[in-house]
Design an enzyme around this catalytic site. Structure first.
Site, PDB file in Angstrom:
ATOM      1  N   MET A   1      10.338 -20.302 -47.352  1.00 13.45           N
ATOM      2  CA  MET A   1       9.440 -19.954 -46.255  1.00 13.45           C
ATOM      3  C   MET A   1       9.133 -18.458 -46.256  1.00 13.45           C
ATOM      4  SD  MET A   1      10.484 -22.424 -43.068  1.00 13.45           S
ATOM      5  CE  MET A   1       9.985 -24.151 -43.116  1.00 13.45           C
TER       6      MET A   1
ATOM      7  N   ASP B   1      11.823 -15.739 -40.497  1.00 16.23           N
ATOM      8  CA  ASP B   1      11.111 -14.869 -41.440  1.00 16.23           C
ATOM      9  C   ASP B   1      11.516 -13.407 -41.317  1.00 16.23           C
ATOM     10  OD1 ASP B   1       9.702 -17.033 -42.390  1.00 16.23           O
ATOM     11  OD2 ASP B   1       7.981 -16.709 -41.082  1.00 16.23           O
TER      12      ASP B   1
END
Length: 341
Positions: A169, A127
């Protein structure tokens, strides 16, 4: 000296490159011994470990995942967890730990340091949302995978003149959505940092259809409509209190189809973003992190995390590493908005 190594949290490409660099430099430069703890913090909790020698890391540079496996175990949720870890380390003659992981793994590392265990952290998250480092390995690979998927989806969307919503994501930070959306020529990019107006999204989609193009909408799993709630796959929480997000892509595709009358489909990339061979960039960054983590252990500089600042690898306190998330700033999102619709 004997050093323990573990990988915690979600897997990502580049973990094995860190392990390789740590073991190679630790043995060849310092003559240390290494033990690999399996399944994240569960390893030092239970004593589940394996030796790590040069032969064990010989061919792992290009492999995704982690040879040590991983878990989301939180030793502070286990009764007597810290004492159990101290006993295992003493029994196995381990003098220090190198913990490779994201905010949760590093948060545990910080607390263990406060409790008297020597730990050096290595940042890991696809991330790219750790505030104390400019980049984390795994992010570049995830963006490359998502971008390739978007490139492929353009042709099928255009063939059927349908809208495709690509869910990537990103729980709290939309870096994967932003970068892959820009690189893949998305018509709309939606991130958790900025709640979106469904009417505006539909307007961008309709504008794209009017130009005789098929819109591609990239949405992070944690993105929210104005006044809406997170879409959950399940209400169950892991040991760190996280729920499983998912479903925003399907929900949005249904909304677009209902409001425009055009066919709309959702594509959830999911764990494919975590898998496979790391990019060259991630291999190099992970290797540099591993080498510098060994330096920190050699210096007795515990309670720190190695980090990328510009082009340099530096050390920051673990308390700083876990203090805040790095989210997409307004100006970066505004750059992308130029290409919407």
């Amino acid at each position: 000296m004997r050093v323990g190594v573990l990988t915690g949290g979600g897997d990502c490409p580049g973990l094995n490159a860190v392990i390789r660099a740590v073991v190679r430099k630790g043995i060849e430069v310092h003559g240390w011994d290494f033990v690999g703890f399996r399944n994240g913090w569960n390893g030092p909790l239970t004593g589940d470990s394996r030796p790590l020698g040069l032969n064990d890391v010989e061919d792992i540079l290009t492999r995704g995942g982690t040879i040590l496996r991983s878990s989301r175990t939180n030793p502070y949720k286990v009764e007597g967890g810290v004492d159990k870890i101290k006993q295992v380390l003493a029994d196995q003659g381990v003098d220090a730990l190198i913990a490779i992981g994201g905010e949760d793994t590093l948060g545990v590392a910080k607390r263990l340091t406060d409790d008297g265990i020597g730990v050096v952290g290595v940042p890991k998250t696809i991330d790219n949302d750790l505030g104390a480092t400019d980049y984390t390995f795994g992010f570049d690979t995830a963006v490359s995978i998502a971008t390739e998927a978007i490139d492929r989806l353009h042709t099928t969307a255009e063939s059927h003149h349908r809208a495709l919503v690509v869910e990537v994501m990103g729980r709290h930070a939309g870096w994967i959505a932003l970068h892959s959306g820009l690189a893949g020529g998305a018509s709309v990019i939606l991130v958790p940092e900025r709640h979106f107006n469904v009417d505006q999204v539909v307007s961008w989609v309709e504008r794209r259809f009017e130009k005789e193009f098929a819109p591609i909408i990239v949405v992070a799993e944690g993105a929210l409509p104005e006044g809406g709630e997170e879409k959950l796959l399940t209400g169950e929480k892991d040991a760190f209190g996280h729920v499983r997000l998912g479903g925003i892509g399907t929900w949005l595709a249904d909304e677009i189809a209902h409001r425009t009358g055009k066919e709309s489909r959702a594509v959830v990339l999911g764990h494919v973003q975590r898998g496979g061979t790391p990019t060259a960039y991630d291999r190099v960054l992970a290797t540099r992190f591993g080498l510098n983590a060994v330096d920190a252990v050699a210096d007795g500089d515990f309670g720190v995390m190695v980090a990328l600042k510009g082009t340099d690898i530096v050390r920051v306190k673990l308390s700083e590493a876990t203090a805040e998330l790095k989210t997409v700033p307004v100006e970066r999102y505004q750059e992308a908005e130029v290409f919407f619709g």
